[in-house]
Design an enzyme around this catalytic site. Structure first.
Site, PDB file in Angstrom:
ATOM      1  N   ASP A   8       0.886  -1.338   0.042  1.00 27.44           N
ATOM      2  CA  ASP A   8       0.205  -0.043  -0.049  1.00 27.44           C
ATOM      3  C   ASP A   8       0.983   1.202   0.087  1.00 27.44           C
ATOM      4  O   ASP A   8       1.868   1.516   0.341  1.00 27.44           O
ATOM      5  CB  ASP A   8      -0.806   0.631   1.386  1.00 27.44           C
ATOM      6  N   GLU A  10       0.613   6.353   0.399  1.00 27.02           N
ATOM      7  CA  GLU A  10       0.000   7.268   1.426  1.00 27.02           C
ATOM      8  C   GLU A  10       0.805   8.149  -0.219  1.00 27.02           C
ATOM      9  O   GLU A  10       1.759   8.286  -0.168  1.00 27.02           O
ATOM     10  CB  GLU A  10       0.246   7.999   2.426  1.00 27.02           C
ATOM     11  N   GLU A  56      -6.920  17.479   2.062  1.00 29.09           N
ATOM     12  CA  GLU A  56      -7.913  16.706   2.053  1.00 29.09           C
ATOM     13  C   GLU A  56      -6.668  15.103   2.261  1.00 29.09           C
ATOM     14  O   GLU A  56      -7.604  13.750   2.951  1.00 29.09           O
ATOM     15  CB  GLU A  56      -8.362  16.206   0.995  1.00 29.09           C
ATOM     16  N   HIS A 156      -5.432   6.573   8.229  1.00 26.61           N
ATOM     17  CA  HIS A 156      -4.614   5.463   6.897  1.00 26.61           C
ATOM     18  C   HIS A 156      -3.934   5.316   7.379  1.00 26.61           C
ATOM     19  O   HIS A 156      -2.781   6.526   7.429  1.00 26.61           O
ATOM     20  CB  HIS A 156      -4.851   5.488   5.384  1.00 26.61           C
ATOM     21  N   ASP A 161      -2.468  -0.923   6.564  1.00 31.08           N
ATOM     22  CA  ASP A 161      -3.142  -0.866   5.392  1.00 31.08           C
ATOM     23  C   ASP A 161      -2.999  -2.457   4.941  1.00 31.08           C
ATOM     24  O   ASP A 161      -4.285  -3.012   4.555  1.00 31.08           O
ATOM     25  CB  ASP A 161      -3.425   0.221   4.904  1.00 31.08           C
TER      26      ASP A 161
END
Length: 307
Positions: A8, A10, A56, A156, A161
């Site tokens: 995963d 980010e 965001e 997250h 994750d």
């Protein structure tokens, strides 16, 4: 030997069309699986994206550029990362998103290889839809369906994750065919996923405002749940989170108006907030709620034409 890597990332955000655009990777998390066993070997790196992070995106993962300045650049860790995933089967939830970012980073370094040249890629979103059509396939819901605890997933994080994805994948493909896939159930009829003994997840940091908001929400929910009675038979409310989350259950009196009952519940909530939130958390919550109210008023003015 079959080697798989749950992966995963980010990022600083994404462009309007869902592509990387000018955005960069800020964290990579990888968890190794060999012959359907999580080995405990993992890779996690935080990266300086050399650019600001969208607001965001920060709300999702909690990272700001100031937190990441001074961390390695992608080019500093690229070869170790490639060595870790080369020749494996990558398990990625919504693979197109993550591979597009990785391919961009490779391109910025002048590398000609793409992710699919380095490893095979399995999109676990597509796999979940194929195995269980008609059900929500986001990671949180898959955790609920297969009994993988994700209570610690407040925000997250790439490694967190990836760890959850590894467990979901193994549970989802483990041949347990009698799962009750109703969202309300959250448990399979033939058993749930068992986490390896001694395995511990990384504890994620949570912003004060999010922690305060979570406490406020838990208290509101707890007020509506009758959990038992005290030694005198008076009903109690709260939850099983902790004995601290136990307080009198307020029942509406036969002759009591709705407004009066609501006022009693609000007064109890205010008292509970003082018990569980210190001054720092209270101020953080007030700032968050003011921000949310401003955003809502701006939405009304823009969409509904209401000032």
């Amino acid at each position: 030997m079959k080697r798989q890597v749950a992966l995963d990332t980010e990022t600083t955000g994404k462009s309007d069309d869902g592509t990387p655009g000018d955005h960069r990777i800020i964290e990579i998390g990888c968890v190794e699986i060999i012959d359907r066993k999580i080995t405990g070997r993992h890779l996690q790196v935080y990266l300086d994206p050399e650019r600001p992070i969208d607001e965001e995106a920060t709300k999702v993962h909690g990272y700001t550029w100031d937190m990441l300045k001074g961390k390695p650049k992608f080019s500093d860790i690229a070869h170790d990362f490639i060595d870790f995933i080369r020749g494996s089967e990558l398990l990625i939830h919504n693979a197109k998103f993550d591979t597009s970012f990785m391919d961009k980073e490779f391109s910025l370094m002048g590398l000609t290889e793409k992710t699919t040249d380095i490893a095979t890629v399995t999109d676990t979103v597509s796999l979940a839809r194929k195995l269980h059509p008609g059900h929500l396939v986001n990671l949180d819901n898959l955790c609920n369906i297969f009994g993988v605890s994700n209570k610690h997933r407040v925000q997250h994080g790439a490694l967190l994750d990836a760890e959850l994805l590894a467990e979901v994948y193994l549970a989802m493909t483990g041949g347990q065919s009698t799962f009750d896939l109703k969202i309300e159930s959250s448990k399979g009829t033939s058993g749930t996923w068992k986490r390896p003994q001694g395995f511990k997840f990384k504890v994620m940091n949570v912003e004060d405002c999010r922690h305060a908001k979570n406490l406020s929400t838990m208290l509101s929910l707890g007020q509506a749940v009758k959990t038992g009675a005290d030694e005198n038979g008076n009903p109690l409310a709260g939850s099983n989170w902790s004995k601290e989350f136990t307080f009198p259950y307020l029942e509406k009196g036969e002759d009591e108006g709705k407004k009066e009952y609501k006022a009693r519940v609000s007064a109890q909530k205010a008292e509970l907030m003082q018990r569980f939130l210190d001054e720092k958390l209270t101020k953080a919550l007030e700032a968050l709620e003011a921000e949310d109210l401003q955003a809502y008023n701006e939405w009304k003015a823009r969409v509904l034409g209401q000032a």
